[in-house]
Motif scaffolding. Structure first.
Motif, short mmCIF file in Angstrom:
data_model
loop_
_atom_site.label_atom_id
_atom_site.label_comp_id
_atom_site.label_asym_id
_atom_site.label_seq_id
_atom_site.Cartn_x
_atom_site.Cartn_y
_atom_site.Cartn_z
N SER A 46 17.80 -28.32 7.20
CA SER A 46 17.96 -29.78 7.22
C SER A 46 19.41 -30.22 7.05
CB SER A 46 17.08 -30.43 6.15
OG SER A 46 17.44 -29.96 4.88
N ASP A 47 20.28 -29.33 6.55
CA ASP A 47 21.70 -29.67 6.43
C ASP A 47 22.49 -29.27 7.68
OD1 ASP A 47 21.90 -26.90 6.21
OD2 ASP A 47 22.70 -26.92 4.17
N GLY A 48 21.80 -28.81 8.74
CA GLY A 48 22.45 -28.50 10.00
C GLY A 48 22.93 -27.07 10.15
N ARG A 49 22.75 -26.24 9.12
CA ARG A 49 23.17 -24.84 9.24
C ARG A 49 22.15 -24.05 10.05
NH1 ARG A 49 23.83 -22.37 3.82
NH2 ARG A 49 22.15 -23.80 3.29
N TRP A 50 22.67 -23.15 10.88
CA TRP A 50 21.84 -22.30 11.74
C TRP A 50 21.76 -20.90 11.14
CZ3 TRP A 50 20.54 -23.07 17.24
CH2 TRP A 50 20.70 -24.39 17.66
N PHE A 51 20.55 -20.31 11.20
CA PHE A 51 20.34 -18.96 10.69
C PHE A 51 19.61 -18.13 11.74
CE2 PHE A 51 21.23 -21.20 6.87
CZ PHE A 51 21.71 -20.25 5.98
N HIS A 52 19.93 -16.84 11.76
CA HIS A 52 19.18 -15.89 12.58
C HIS A 52 18.74 -14.75 11.68
CE1 HIS A 52 18.65 -12.30 15.14
NE2 HIS A 52 17.94 -13.17 15.84
N ASP A 53 17.44 -14.54 11.59
CA ASP A 53 16.88 -13.45 10.80
C ASP A 53 17.43 -13.45 9.37
OD1 ASP A 53 15.02 -11.44 10.64
OD2 ASP A 53 16.35 -9.88 11.43
N GLY A 54 17.59 -14.65 8.80
CA GLY A 54 18.04 -14.79 7.42
C GLY A 54 19.54 -14.85 7.22
N SER A 55 20.33 -14.58 8.26
CA SER A 55 21.80 -14.62 8.14
C SER A 55 22.34 -15.86 8.83
CB SER A 55 22.43 -13.39 8.79
OG SER A 55 22.02 -12.22 8.13
N GLU A 56 23.28 -16.53 8.16
CA GLU A 56 23.84 -17.76 8.72
C GLU A 56 24.72 -17.45 9.92
OE1 GLU A 56 26.26 -21.80 7.44
OE2 GLU A 56 25.92 -20.25 5.94
N ILE A 57 24.56 -18.26 10.96
CA ILE A 57 25.44 -18.19 12.14
C ILE A 57 26.60 -19.13 11.85
CG2 ILE A 57 25.63 -18.61 14.62
CD1 ILE A 57 22.54 -18.27 14.74
N LYS A 58 27.80 -18.58 11.80
CA LYS A 58 28.95 -19.39 11.42
C LYS A 58 29.89 -19.69 12.58
CE LYS A 58 28.82 -18.21 6.62
NZ LYS A 58 29.55 -18.03 5.39
N ARG A 59 29.74 -18.98 13.68
CA ARG A 59 30.61 -19.23 14.83
C ARG A 59 30.18 -20.50 15.56
NH1 ARG A 59 30.96 -14.28 18.50
NH2 ARG A 59 32.23 -15.75 19.67
N LYS A 60 31.07 -21.50 15.55
CA LYS A 60 30.76 -22.78 16.18
C LYS A 60 30.42 -22.62 17.65
CE LYS A 60 32.31 -26.64 13.65
NZ LYS A 60 31.42 -27.76 13.72
N SER A 61 31.10 -21.71 18.32
CA SER A 61 30.84 -21.53 19.76
C SER A 61 29.42 -21.02 20.00
CB SER A 61 31.86 -20.59 20.39
OG SER A 61 31.84 -19.32 19.76
N MET A 62 28.90 -20.18 19.12
CA MET A 62 27.53 -19.70 19.26
C MET A 62 26.53 -20.82 19.00
SD MET A 62 27.46 -15.83 17.77
CE MET A 62 25.78 -15.62 18.33
N ILE A 63 26.77 -21.60 17.96
CA ILE A 63 25.88 -22.72 17.66
C ILE A 63 25.88 -23.71 18.82
CG2 ILE A 63 25.57 -24.72 16.14
CD1 ILE A 63 26.65 -22.90 13.85
#
Length: 190
Positions: A46-63
């Motif tokens: 709900s805060d806009g952070r993306w996760f894959h398999d429990g790990s946060e995706i931090k690369r803006k280009s991937m998001i």
């Protein structure tokens, strides 16, 4: 491909913002109807952070890339390609409006928003401000595209209400805000 920071909203005209929003060539996910489906093991909190398999995706280009493949159907949220669709869990809305720029006054006002994906949205008839319930309150959201919304941050919500309250005496008893010639209510009618 290296990440390129987005332009500063304060230095752009409303026409420039509208042109930038139209220039983003999104894939035609609404036209793709793949038979294969699976679980992406992805979640947008709900805060806009993306996760894959429990790990946060931090690369803006991937998001940004993943967000361009998002679609919402009657059976949930999906990342869609022509060959497969993968379910994705979205806790609230897939986008967050993180920056706002307002130009003009009252009926001549134009508002633009930057999303957490660095997309820029011009508030208008195609991208209205809507109020959705959240607990005992109602929070403004922006329609981004085909059933996908951006939740406004608390600071943007306060900015919107501040503008609406200051201009409340302009031919209405309702708290409204104008953008691109369109009027959007910031009050919930009982």
């Amino acid at each position: 491909m290296p990440y390129t920071p987005p332009p500063d909203l304060r230095n752009l005209s409303f026409d420039d913002i509208a042109r930038l929003a139209q220039q983003r060539n999104l894939p035609p996910v609404e036209q793709w109807h793949p038979k294969a489906s699976s679980d992406s093991k992805m979640q947008i909190l709900s805060d806009g952070r993306w996760f894959h398999d429990g790990s946060e995706i931090k690369r803006k280009s991937m998001i940004r890339a993943f967000s361009s493949l998002l679609r919402k159907d009657e059976d949930g949220y999906w990342l869609v390609t022509p060959y497969e669709k993968q379910s994705i869990i979205v806790d609230d809305s897939p986008f967050i409006a993180v920056e706002m720029h307002s130009n003009g006054d009252a009926k001549t006002r134009n508002i633009s928003m930057r999303l957490n994906t660095d997309d820029i949205i011009a508030i208008n008839k195609e991208h209205p401000i809507l109020l959705f319930p959240s607990g005992t309150d109602h929070i403004p959201y922006i329609l981004v595209r085909q059933g996908l919304y951006a939740k406004c941050t608390r600071s943007i919500t306060y900015e919107l209400y501040d503008i609406g309250i200051k201009e409340q005496n302009l031919n209405t008893d309702n708290i409204v805000i104008w953008s691109d010639g369109e009027c959007f209510s910031l009050e919930v009618k009982s």
